[in-house]
Design a protein around this motif. Structure first.
Motif, PDB file in Angstrom:
ATOM      1  N   UNK A 120       2.933  -6.684  -9.012  1.00  0.00           N
ATOM      2  CA  UNK A 120       3.108  -5.977  -7.747  1.00  0.00           C
ATOM      3  C   UNK A 120       1.938  -6.331  -6.841  1.00  0.00           C
ATOM      4  N   UNK A 121       2.188  -6.399  -5.545  1.00  0.00           N
ATOM      5  CA  UNK A 121       1.067  -6.675  -4.650  1.00  0.00           C
ATOM      6  C   UNK A 121       1.024  -5.650  -3.532  1.00  0.00           C
ATOM      7  N   UNK A 122      -0.185  -5.437  -3.012  1.00  0.00           N
ATOM      8  CA  UNK A 122      -0.355  -4.477  -1.929  1.00  0.00           C
ATOM      9  C   UNK A 122      -1.732  -4.608  -1.313  1.00  0.00           C
TER      10      UNK A 122
ATOM     11  N   UNK B 246      -3.673   1.157  -5.419  1.00  0.00           N
ATOM     12  CA  UNK B 246      -4.720   0.224  -5.836  1.00  0.00           C
ATOM     13  C   UNK B 246      -6.008   0.970  -6.174  1.00  0.00           C
ATOM     14  N   UNK B 247      -6.334   1.991  -5.392  1.00  0.00           N
ATOM     15  CA  UNK B 247      -7.546   2.765  -5.664  1.00  0.00           C
ATOM     16  C   UNK B 247      -7.449   3.501  -6.995  1.00  0.00           C
ATOM     17  N   UNK B 248      -6.263   4.039  -7.289  1.00  0.00           N
ATOM     18  CA  UNK B 248      -6.093   4.735  -8.569  1.00  0.00           C
ATOM     19  C   UNK B 248      -6.205   3.748  -9.724  1.00  0.00           C
ATOM     20  N   UNK B 249      -5.592   2.576  -9.563  1.00  0.00           N
ATOM     21  CA  UNK B 249      -5.679   1.555 -10.610  1.00  0.00           C
ATOM     22  C   UNK B 249      -7.124   1.117 -10.819  1.00  0.00           C
ATOM     23  N   UNK B 250      -7.864   1.017  -9.723  1.00  0.00           N
ATOM     24  CA  UNK B 250      -9.263   0.592  -9.810  1.00  0.00           C
ATOM     25  C   UNK B 250     -10.109   1.629 -10.559  1.00  0.00           C
TER      26      UNK B 250
ATOM     27  N   UNK C 123      -6.467 -17.890   2.450  1.00  0.00           N
ATOM     28  CA  UNK C 123      -7.918 -18.012   2.632  1.00  0.00           C
ATOM     29  C   UNK C 123      -8.641 -16.840   1.975  1.00  0.00           C
ATOM     30  N   UNK C 124      -9.960 -16.897   1.982  1.00  0.00           N
ATOM     31  CA  UNK C 124     -10.757 -15.905   1.254  1.00  0.00           C
ATOM     32  C   UNK C 124     -10.539 -14.490   1.777  1.00  0.00           C
ATOM     33  N   UNK C 125     -10.394 -14.342   3.098  1.00  0.00           N
ATOM     34  CA  UNK C 125     -10.170 -13.007   3.670  1.00  0.00           C
ATOM     35  C   UNK C 125      -8.837 -12.435   3.197  1.00  0.00           C
ATOM     36  N   UNK C 126      -7.819 -13.280   3.147  1.00  0.00           N
ATOM     37  CA  UNK C 126      -6.504 -12.827   2.683  1.00  0.00           C
ATOM     38  C   UNK C 126      -6.539 -12.453   1.204  1.00  0.00           C
ATOM     39  N   UNK C 127      -7.274 -13.231   0.433  1.00  0.00           N
ATOM     40  CA  UNK C 127      -7.376 -12.936  -0.996  1.00  0.00           C
ATOM     41  C   UNK C 127      -8.118 -11.624  -1.239  1.00  0.00           C
ATOM     42  N   UNK C 128      -9.116 -11.339  -0.408  1.00  0.00           N
ATOM     43  CA  UNK C 128      -9.889 -10.111  -0.582  1.00  0.00           C
ATOM     44  C   UNK C 128      -9.109  -8.878  -0.142  1.00  0.00           C
ATOM     45  N   UNK C 129      -8.241  -9.034   0.853  1.00  0.00           N
ATOM     46  CA  UNK C 129      -7.505  -7.874   1.372  1.00  0.00           C
ATOM     47  C   UNK C 129      -6.235  -7.576   0.576  1.00  0.00           C
ATOM     48  N   UNK C 130      -5.845  -8.502  -0.283  1.00  0.00           N
ATOM     49  CA  UNK C 130      -4.631  -8.328  -1.083  1.00  0.00           C
ATOM     50  C   UNK C 130      -5.004  -8.094  -2.539  1.00  0.00           C
ATOM     51  N   UNK C 131      -4.406  -7.082  -3.124  1.00  0.00           N
ATOM     52  CA  UNK C 131      -4.650  -6.795  -4.535  1.00  0.00           C
ATOM     53  C   UNK C 131      -3.354  -6.975  -5.320  1.00  0.00           C
ATOM     54  N   UNK C 132      -3.485  -7.493  -6.520  1.00  0.00           N
ATOM     55  CA  UNK C 132      -2.336  -7.684  -7.406  1.00  0.00           C
ATOM     56  C   UNK C 132      -2.476  -6.756  -8.608  1.00  0.00           C
ATOM     57  N   UNK C 133      -1.379  -6.086  -8.942  1.00  0.00           N
ATOM     58  CA  UNK C 133      -1.324  -5.275 -10.153  1.00  0.00           C
ATOM     59  C   UNK C 133      -0.432  -5.957 -11.182  1.00  0.00           C
TER      60      UNK C 133
END
Length: 264
Positions: free
Chosen positions: A78-80, A87-91, A166-176
């Motif tokens: 899943x992505x978000x 994402x915060x709960x998973x973290x 790019x790096x900004x996109x990778x940082x703003x997107x989280x994968x579960x």
């Protein structure tokens, strides 16, 4: 060789109309992959909070075994957005207190119309999985999941875009990654079925139309963006629109003639 299946348990057992239940990995996975959106439910924390259900894009795959097909064990990705609640709960979860989710996918294939309101139904396919969530931190696995999810929208799309992100996109997107602990599917096919007392009533049968209205996802003609400069719609898009649409329609019609799994 018998198909791999999810073991039946009190968590995933189909109790109501259990003959509709399916536990084979392939049966469960096919429904999830055919669904544009899955619904992910989880508890946000405090017992005073309401349970949460989110519509998300989710696709199945195996980073460790990329060639695995739908009949084999797979994970759900899943992505978000990186700071979204899920994402915060998973973290904040841990091995001792992992985050657990229930994920549902449903395809409606027909409206089943009968002589009495009580026996109206639908032809449908649904899968429910129960799993444990982990944040994907490995860059290669994250890119694998992003490609998997993008190609889950339209096969072949990922490599036709600006990649890698790019790096900004990778940082703003989280994968579960959801490791599937339990899963099952439930499917209804076939014709309407009515009570014997109603079938004996000629006046009712002559007044009330009975049958099945096929339901399927239809894809329209691709419409270009205002800034599009590509003259022709790429073949992989037009082929998918036609082939996926045809497959949806053919299944919905064929499901009416499939043997029913029960009498309702």
């Amino acid at each position: 060789m018998s198909e791999l299946s999810y073991p039946k348990s009190k968590v995933n057992r189909v109790n109501r109309l259990g003959e509709r239940g399916k536990y084979e990995c392939k049966a469960v996975h096919e429904i999830i992959m055919a669904s544009p959106v899955v619904h992910v439910s989880f508890h946000p924390g405090s017992l005073e909070d309401y349970p949460v259900i989110l519509p998300m894009i989710g696709k199945l795959g195996s980073f460790e075994n990329p060639s695995a097909d739908l009949s084999e064990p797979l994970d759900l990705y899943l992505h978000g957005y990186v700071s979204s609640r899920i994402m915060n709960i998973a973290r904040g979860s841990s091995d001792e207190q992992p985050m657990k989710v229930c994920v549902c996918a449903t395809k409606v294939d027909g409206l089943v119309l009968t002589l009495t309101p009580n026996s109206h139904s639908m032809n449908y396919r649904s899968s429910v999985i129960f799993g444990t969530v982990e944040l994907v931190t490995n860059l290669d696995e994250k890119l694998y999941a992003m490609k998997l999810i993008t190609n889950g929208v339209i096969p072949g799309r990922y490599d036709d875009t600006r990649v890698p992100p790019d790096s900004a996109e990778m940082q703003s997107t989280q994968i579960l990654r959801v490791t599937i602990d339990h899963a099952s599917a439930k499917v209804r096919t076939g014709q309407p079925s009515d009570y014997e007392k109603d079938m004996k009533r000629d006046d009712l049968r002559e007044k009330c139309w009975t049958g099945v209205v096929p339901v399927y996802q239809a894809f329209g003609e691709p419409q270009e963006a205002s800034y599009n400069r590509v003259k022709e719609v790429p073949e992989y898009i037009s082929n998918y629109v036609k082939e996926a649409g045809d497959a949806e329609r053919e299944y919905a019609v064929a499901a009416i003639q499939m043997a029913p799994s029960d009498k309702s």
